[in-house]
Design an enzyme around this catalytic site. Structure first.
Site, PDB file in Angstrom:
ATOM      1  N   HIS A 204     -12.847   3.352   0.093  1.00  0.00           N
ATOM      2  CA  HIS A 204     -13.122   2.471   1.418  1.00  0.00           C
ATOM      3  C   HIS A 204     -12.964   1.088   1.359  1.00  0.00           C
ATOM      4  O   HIS A 204     -13.756   0.539   1.573  1.00  0.00           O
ATOM      5  CB  HIS A 204     -13.539   3.528   2.561  1.00  0.00           C
ATOM      6  CG  HIS A 204     -12.688   3.867   3.032  1.00  0.00           C
ATOM      7  ND1 HIS A 204     -12.990   4.825   3.338  1.00  0.00           N
ATOM      8  CD2 HIS A 204     -11.223   4.634   3.169  1.00  0.00           C
ATOM      9  CE1 HIS A 204     -11.985   5.862   4.153  1.00  0.00           C
ATOM     10  NE2 HIS A 204     -11.166   5.853   3.676  1.00  0.00           N
TER      11      HIS A 204
ATOM     12  N   ASN B 274       0.735  -1.414  -0.044  1.00  0.00           N
ATOM     13  CA  ASN B 274      -0.152   0.315  -0.293  1.00  0.00           C
ATOM     14  C   ASN B 274       0.674   1.658  -0.263  1.00  0.00           C
ATOM     15  O   ASN B 274       1.396   1.909   1.217  1.00  0.00           O
ATOM     16  CB  ASN B 274      -0.557  -0.087   1.623  1.00  0.00           C
ATOM     17  CG  ASN B 274      -1.952   0.659   1.691  1.00  0.00           C
ATOM     18  OD1 ASN B 274      -2.586   2.050   0.346  1.00  0.00           O
ATOM     19  ND2 ASN B 274      -2.343   1.218   2.455  1.00  0.00           N
TER      20      ASN B 274
END
Ligand code: AMP
Length: 399
Positions: free
Chosen positions: A180, A7
């Site tokens: 998200h 990430n």
């Protein structure tokens, strides 16, 4: 099968190495301050204390080399050769309307990410740097992109089209995208598992409340509405982001204060929300502390956050024609009993009844509703990395 999950932020690279045969985490870590003085890597082999190495890390390519060095280290490492890595999964933020699911990274995917840079100027360039760094170090390894926006591609057009002339949707793809997604997907599926019911039969409201926050209506396992939009500013107030705003305020402030587009964007994204209202901090723990000492603006900031979440719970219950479960996740959702109680109080009219004792919990999967509550209320720590690792495994095996 070992899967490395990455990430990337503009100056950071988070990683987790999974053994997917039993979905266990072998090691994880964070490279911080890439390209800035004081760069370092913090690495943890499962079962050992973390190690920190401070070293010059000018770019993401060097950052990834540091990660592989740690993974191969005699003492702190967990693999003998890089050949043991079967695939790399990337958290990637914005794919526009192109992908409704995770994909094998190809030139087309890189082009789509590049095209979407104007829609996610902070995130997409960092995601591309991560992909390039892996390609340079391991040219033949399969890489999978798991998009933050993908889960929300099921929203109906009446939830994603804005009330501006339609030509701007056609011309610039201005619409609600939502973010998200991996978190909302994970916690809604986990909630169905905990409820022992097929997700297809459930109406769930997922409240991802962290430094960035979004609330999502998940009907039958599909996102049907969400609070983040074209960008990552709307919805409920966040650490430093304003949340919903009357758009007229923007030209008005620009005129009154002489702001240019960058200054107004910084104001809405970096100086607003909990920080801007409280004047204390973007971190809810600091705001809570100030509020307990009687700081009225800190109290106001907390109230605005909880009121916003409550309002969206009501709106999404209406949108879905009811709700079976409400889920709280992410830093605030998982760890803040006071917030959950404030949000749920007053929702008894729609069948929500919290159990105060059960609510006094932090960071573990748990029902926090009273036994006679019609709507179940759950705390579920999110696990975006696991979703990325699962998708990476599935897509790599499918070829
Ligand atoms: P995240 O972005 O998911 O890491 O969440 C960060 C937010 O969670 C920050 O606002 C933290 O203050 C908040 N947070 C973390 N732990 C707690 C806690 N124990 N109580 C209240 N808020 C917390």
């Amino acid at each position: 099968m070992k899967v490395l999950v990455i990430n990337c932020g503009s100056s950071s690279l988070k990683y987790q190495l999974f053994e997917m045969d039993n979905e266990s985490v072998l090691a994880k870590g964070l490279v911080e301050r890439i390209g800035i003085a004081g760069s370092r890597i913090k690495h943890t082999k499962t079962g050992m204390d973390p190690v920190v190495k401070e070293t010059d890390i000018p770019d993401h390519n060097v950052a990834f080399k540091e990660v592989t060095t740690m993974l191969l280290d005699d003492r702190y490492g967990v693999i003998k050769s890089l050949g043991e890595l079967a695939a790399v999964g990337h958290r990637v933020v914005h794919a526009g309307e192109k992908y409704a699911g995770s994909v094998l990274v190809t030139k087309d995917v890189i082009d789509a990410l590049t095209e979407c840079i104007p829609l996610a100027p902070l995130h997409n360039p960092a995601n591309l740097m991560g992909i390039n760094a892996v390609t340079e170090a391991l040219p033949d390894i399969p890489q999978v992109g798991v998009f933050d926006t993908a889960f929300h591609q099921t929203m109906p057009s009446h939830a994603y089209i804005y009330g501006i002339p339609y030509e701007y949707y056609e011309k610039y793809k201005i619409r609600r995208y939502g973010f998200h997604g991996t978190s909302h997907l994970y916690v809604s599926n986990r909630a169905a598992e905990m409820l022992g019911k097929p997700i297809e039969s459930l109406k769930i409201i997922t409240c991802h409340m962290g430094n960035g926050s979004s609330i999502t209506a998940v009907q039958g396992g599909k996102s049907v509405d969400t609070t983040l939009g074209f960008g990552t500013t709307p919805g409920v107030i966040m650490g430093t982001r304003s949340g919903d705003l009357d758009p007229v305020i923007i030209p008005y402030l620009m005129q009154q204060e002489g702001f240019d587009t960058k200054s107004i964007s910084d104001l809405l994204n970096k100086k607003s929300g909990l920080l801007g209202i409280s004047g204390v901090s973007s971190d809810l723990r600091d705001v809570e502390e100030a509020s307990e000492k009687g700081n009225s603006r800190a109290q106001l900031a907390e109230s605005i956050l909880y009121y916003g979440v409550k309002k969206y719970i009501g709106a999404y219950a209406a949108a879905m024609g009811g709700v079976d479960a409400i889920v709280f996740t992410a830093g605030i959702g998982e760890n803040c009993p006071k917030g959950r109680e404030t949000i749920c109080s007053g929702l008894e009219f729609m069948g929500v009844k919290l159990d105060r004792e059960k609510n006094a919990t932090r960071g573990k999967d748990r029902f926090i509703n009273a036994d006679d509550s019609a709507v179940k209320v759950l705390v579920i720590p999110t696990d975006e990395e696991l979703v990325i690792a699962r998708d990476t495994k599935r897509i790599t095996l499918e070829g």
